[in-house]
Design a protein around this motif. Structure first.
Motif, short mmCIF file in Angstrom:
data_model
loop_
_atom_site.label_atom_id
_atom_site.label_comp_id
_atom_site.label_asym_id
_atom_site.label_seq_id
_atom_site.Cartn_x
_atom_site.Cartn_y
_atom_site.Cartn_z
N ASP A 1 0.81 -1.23 0.00
CA ASP A 1 0.00 0.00 0.00
C ASP A 1 0.84 1.28 0.00
OD1 ASP A 1 -2.29 -1.56 0.04
OD2 ASP A 1 -2.25 -1.69 2.25
N HIS A 2 2.14 1.14 -0.24
CA HIS A 2 3.03 2.30 -0.24
C HIS A 2 3.74 2.40 -1.58
CE1 HIS A 2 2.68 3.07 4.12
NE2 HIS A 2 2.53 1.74 4.20
N PRO A 3 4.13 3.57 -2.00
CA PRO A 3 4.91 3.71 -3.25
C PRO A 3 6.27 3.08 -3.07
CG PRO A 3 4.85 5.79 -2.05
CD PRO A 3 3.91 4.86 -1.35
N PRO A 4 6.96 2.72 -4.17
CA PRO A 4 8.31 2.12 -4.07
C PRO A 4 9.21 3.00 -3.20
CG PRO A 4 7.51 2.03 -6.33
CD PRO A 4 6.51 2.83 -5.57
N VAL A 5 9.97 2.32 -2.33
CA VAL A 5 10.84 3.05 -1.39
C VAL A 5 11.85 3.91 -2.11
CG1 VAL A 5 12.56 2.75 0.43
CG2 VAL A 5 10.50 1.33 0.42
N SER A 6 12.35 3.46 -3.27
CA SER A 6 13.43 4.17 -3.97
C SER A 6 12.92 5.17 -5.00
CB SER A 6 14.34 3.15 -4.67
OG SER A 6 14.94 2.30 -3.73
N GLN A 7 11.64 5.42 -5.05
CA GLN A 7 11.09 6.34 -6.04
C GLN A 7 11.17 7.79 -5.56
OE1 GLN A 7 7.21 5.25 -7.45
NE2 GLN A 7 6.74 7.30 -8.22
N ASN A 8 11.70 8.66 -6.45
CA ASN A 8 11.76 10.11 -6.16
C ASN A 8 12.48 10.42 -4.84
OD1 ASN A 8 10.32 10.74 -8.50
ND2 ASN A 8 8.36 10.40 -7.45
N LEU A 9 13.57 9.71 -4.59
CA LEU A 9 14.31 9.95 -3.35
C LEU A 9 14.90 11.35 -3.28
CD1 LEU A 9 16.25 6.58 -2.83
CD2 LEU A 9 14.30 7.45 -1.51
N ILE A 10 15.09 11.95 -4.46
CA ILE A 10 15.74 13.26 -4.49
C ILE A 10 14.84 14.36 -3.93
CG2 ILE A 10 14.99 14.07 -6.77
CD1 ILE A 10 17.96 14.87 -7.25
N ARG A 11 13.56 14.03 -3.78
CA ARG A 11 12.61 15.03 -3.26
C ARG A 11 12.66 15.04 -1.74
NH1 ARG A 11 7.28 14.15 -7.17
NH2 ARG A 11 8.33 14.70 -9.14
N ASN A 12 13.72 15.58 -1.21
CA ASN A 12 13.89 15.76 0.24
C ASN A 12 14.64 17.07 0.46
OD1 ASN A 12 16.94 15.12 0.98
ND2 ASN A 12 16.33 13.69 -0.65
N ILE B 1 17.29 18.03 2.13
CA ILE B 1 18.75 18.06 2.07
C ILE B 1 19.23 18.01 0.62
CG2 ILE B 1 20.87 16.82 2.69
CD1 ILE B 1 19.50 15.91 5.23
N SER B 2 18.67 17.08 -0.18
CA SER B 2 19.08 16.97 -1.58
C SER B 2 18.70 18.21 -2.38
CB SER B 2 18.44 15.73 -2.22
OG SER B 2 18.91 14.56 -1.60
N LEU B 3 17.51 18.76 -2.11
CA LEU B 3 17.10 19.95 -2.84
C LEU B 3 17.99 21.15 -2.50
CD1 LEU B 3 13.21 19.62 -2.58
CD2 LEU B 3 14.68 19.15 -4.55
N ILE B 4 18.39 21.26 -1.23
CA ILE B 4 19.33 22.32 -0.84
C ILE B 4 20.67 22.11 -1.56
CG2 ILE B 4 20.72 23.23 1.06
CD1 ILE B 4 18.29 22.75 2.88
N GLY B 5 21.10 20.84 -1.62
CA GLY B 5 22.35 20.53 -2.32
C GLY B 5 22.30 20.91 -3.78
N LEU B 6 21.16 20.61 -4.45
CA LEU B 6 21.01 20.97 -5.86
C LEU B 6 21.03 22.48 -6.04
CD1 LEU B 6 18.28 18.44 -7.07
CD2 LEU B 6 20.67 18.53 -7.79
N VAL C 1 20.06 9.09 0.67
CA VAL C 1 20.28 7.96 1.58
C VAL C 1 19.46 8.13 2.85
CG1 VAL C 1 22.00 6.83 3.05
CG2 VAL C 1 22.56 7.42 0.68
N ILE C 2 19.46 9.33 3.39
CA ILE C 2 18.69 9.59 4.61
C ILE C 2 17.19 9.42 4.35
CG2 ILE C 2 18.08 11.37 6.30
CD1 ILE C 2 20.91 12.46 6.00
N GLU C 3 16.72 9.91 3.20
CA GLU C 3 15.30 9.80 2.86
C GLU C 3 14.89 8.33 2.68
OE1 GLU C 3 11.36 10.79 1.78
OE2 GLU C 3 12.93 11.77 2.95
N ARG C 4 15.75 7.57 2.03
CA ARG C 4 15.44 6.14 1.83
C ARG C 4 15.33 5.41 3.16
NH1 ARG C 4 18.20 1.38 1.08
NH2 ARG C 4 17.21 -0.11 -0.35
N ARG C 5 16.25 5.67 4.04
CA ARG C 5 16.20 5.02 5.35
C ARG C 5 14.93 5.44 6.11
NH1 ARG C 5 22.49 5.39 7.59
NH2 ARG C 5 23.36 3.89 6.08
N ARG C 6 14.53 6.70 5.96
CA ARG C 6 13.32 7.15 6.64
C ARG C 6 12.10 6.40 6.12
NH1 ARG C 6 9.05 10.01 5.94
NH2 ARG C 6 9.56 10.41 3.75
#
Length: 512
Positions: free
Chosen positions: A13-24, A26-31, A82-87
């Motif tokens: 019932d959840h979206p794939p764990v690895s989908q759109n990980l960049i939408r967090n 920390i990563s957006l600040i990095g970009l 990585v942090i988002e995936r673990r979350r």
């Protein structure tokens, strides 16, 4: 239906764990940080390329600071993912697993191709940027202007020196990776001291840490290629009303030689390890006090000379650091030369930057230059006031008849002060002894003083003709001595010259 088939899939019932990980965040600040850094790098590089005059600040921003932010931003992107995936894994209670790479999947294949292209392009750009950063840290702007307050005296003297077109690193670092690494490690320590404001004033000469002259100076100058003599003309002016000119023409016995061509070492360059090995002990940091000298010729014969007024015991000799003489022991100020005021005014008069017909200009020029000032601004103001006032009060006809000459003398004296005196860093012409010659400092007389004697009674000569021969002396255009007359005639009778060194009287701060 078995128990296994009835087990609930926690990811169903959840979206794939690895989908759109960049939408967090920390990563957006990095970009965002990486994007801003790229824009700044492009802009700063264009400014650096198109600017008519280079700036050390543009260089450090374009090739060091902005790339640093770019790399930091790019590191934040995968870190945030990585942090988002673990979350996400923790939120659905699923066991962690690595994403699968399937190049048969068109989407994954496109993503992989993009990432690979990015890595290759970024590596190439980083290589170019790293080289530019390396090149910038070796530049004269970086060495002399980035820490402009600290290095201002050295950089000012460098620009007026015979080596003004030689990069700082050519002498201070030289070729090879080991000395480059040593210089950068030393530079980190200096940056630390500069940031805290705990650097010494004045900056000491790095006498103990200089690379051997054979590996730096002798890449352009090597003693075997110098021999014979050089004619030099010295022009001095008196401190009298007429600024009486005195000209000395002298043959400097440079000497040298090349053993492979059968030319024996002679003259001043006799010292330079052509046929001889000269070793000495100095008891001070600036190597001005030399109580012990050892000379070994090409046949292996050894002579040791000891200063009669400061002999060392054998235990002291054995324990002391011994240095083999090279170029820097005499040419110790080849670039950062702080010219004595006496000589600076002589040169200004000779070059007509100061009008020689101004009464007492030599005396007054040296006097205002050597007065005690707290700041450069105070000195420049005082020089203008004192010179102007002197001619207005003592020679009003000169002040009214030659105002341009008086003003020109003021401007030149201010220039001399600005390039010789640095009150903030406590630097002037007396700070660093210059060992070439022996007029204002001991120089040659550190050893050639007639006081260094060997056990068998030999003396290191103080004979002037060992190094130079006076050809002619003139005063006010009238010849007062020439060959084969007296080799040197002092303008003031001071008796026997053999017991007096030039620097005992000539401090550089008073006219002769």
């Amino acid at each position: 239906m078995t128990e296994d088939t009835q087990r609930v899939d926690p990811l169903r019932d959840h979206p794939p764990v690895s989908q759109n990980l960049i939408r967090n965040p920390i990563s957006l600040i990095g970009l965002a940080l990486a994007g801003v850094a790229v824009a700044n790098i492009v802009l700063l590089v264009l400014i650096d390329v198109l600017a008519s005059h280079s700036s050390p600040y543009i260089g450090i921003l374009a090739y060091m600071v902005a790339p640093g932010f770019l790399v930091f931003g790019l590191i934040l992107v995968p870190l945030g993912m990585v942090i988002e995936r673990r979350r996400r894994l923790r939120s659905v209670g699923a066991p962690p697993h690595f994403p699968k790479l399937d190049l048969n999947n068109p989407a994954q294949r496109s993503t992989f191709a993009f990432l690979l292209s990015f890595v290759v392009i970024f590596s190439l750009v980083s290589s170019v940027g790293s080289y530019k950063a390396y090149e910038f840290t070796d530049s004269v702007d970086f060495c002399g202007q980035l820490c402009h307050t600290v290095m201002h005296p050295e950089f000012t003297a460098y620009e007026a020196s015979p080596h003004a077109r030689v990069a700082c690193v050519e002498c201070h670092v030289g070729s090879g990776a080991s000395w480059y690494v040593k210089s950068k490690l030393s530079g980190l320590r200096q940056v630390y001291y500069t940031a805290l404001g705990t650097y010494p004033r004045p900056i000491p000469t790095p006498v103990q840490n200089l690379r051997p002259a054979q590996q730096t100076c002798e890449q352009c100058h090597w003693p075997k290629k110098f021999w014979g003599a050089q004619l030099k003309t010295f022009t001095h002016y008196g401190s009298d009303e007429q600024n009486t000119p005195r000209v000395i023409r002298m043959l400097i016995k440079t000497g040298g030689g090349d053993p492979s061509l059968g030319q024996a070492g002679e003259g001043i360059h006799w010292h330079m390890n052509i046929n001889n090995k000269v070793t000495y002990i100095a008891t001070d940091e600036q190597r001005q006090v030399i109580p012990w000298v050892r000379i070994e010729d090409k046949s292996g014969r050894v002579a040791e000379y000891m200063a009669k007024d400061a002999p060392l015991t054998q235990a002291q000799i054995d324990k002391a650091d011994k240095r083999r003489m090279d170029c820097i022991d005499c040419h110790n100020r080849p670039t950062h030369i702080y010219v004595p005021p006496d000589l600076s005014v002589d040169r200004a008069i000779t070059g007509r930057a100061i009008d020689a017909t101004l009464p007492f200009i030599k005396q007054q020029g040296v006097e205002v230059l050597t007065a005690d000032y707290k700041t450069t601004d105070e000195a420049l103001k005082a020089i203008a006031e004192k010179i102007t006032k002197f001619y207005q009060e003592k020679y009003p006809q000169i002040a009214s008849g030659k105002p341009d000459s008086v003003k020109g003398a003021v401007v030149e004296l201010q220039r001399i002060y600005s390039t010789t005196f640095f009150p903030y860093m406590k630097v002037n012409w007396k700070t660093h002894p210059n060992n070439i010659g022996h007029f204002y400092f001991q120089g040659c007389f550190r050893c050639h003083d007639g006081n260094h004697v060997s056990k068998d009674g030999k003396v290191i000569s103080k004979d002037c003709n060992s190094c130079h021969t006076v050809i002619e002396q003139q005063e006010s255009g009238t010849q007062i001595a020439s060959l084969p007359a007296q080799p040197f005639k002092h303008p003031v009778d001071i008796g026997d010259l053999t017991g007096v060194n030039c620097s005992d009287c000539h401090s550089g701060g008073v006219g002769p």
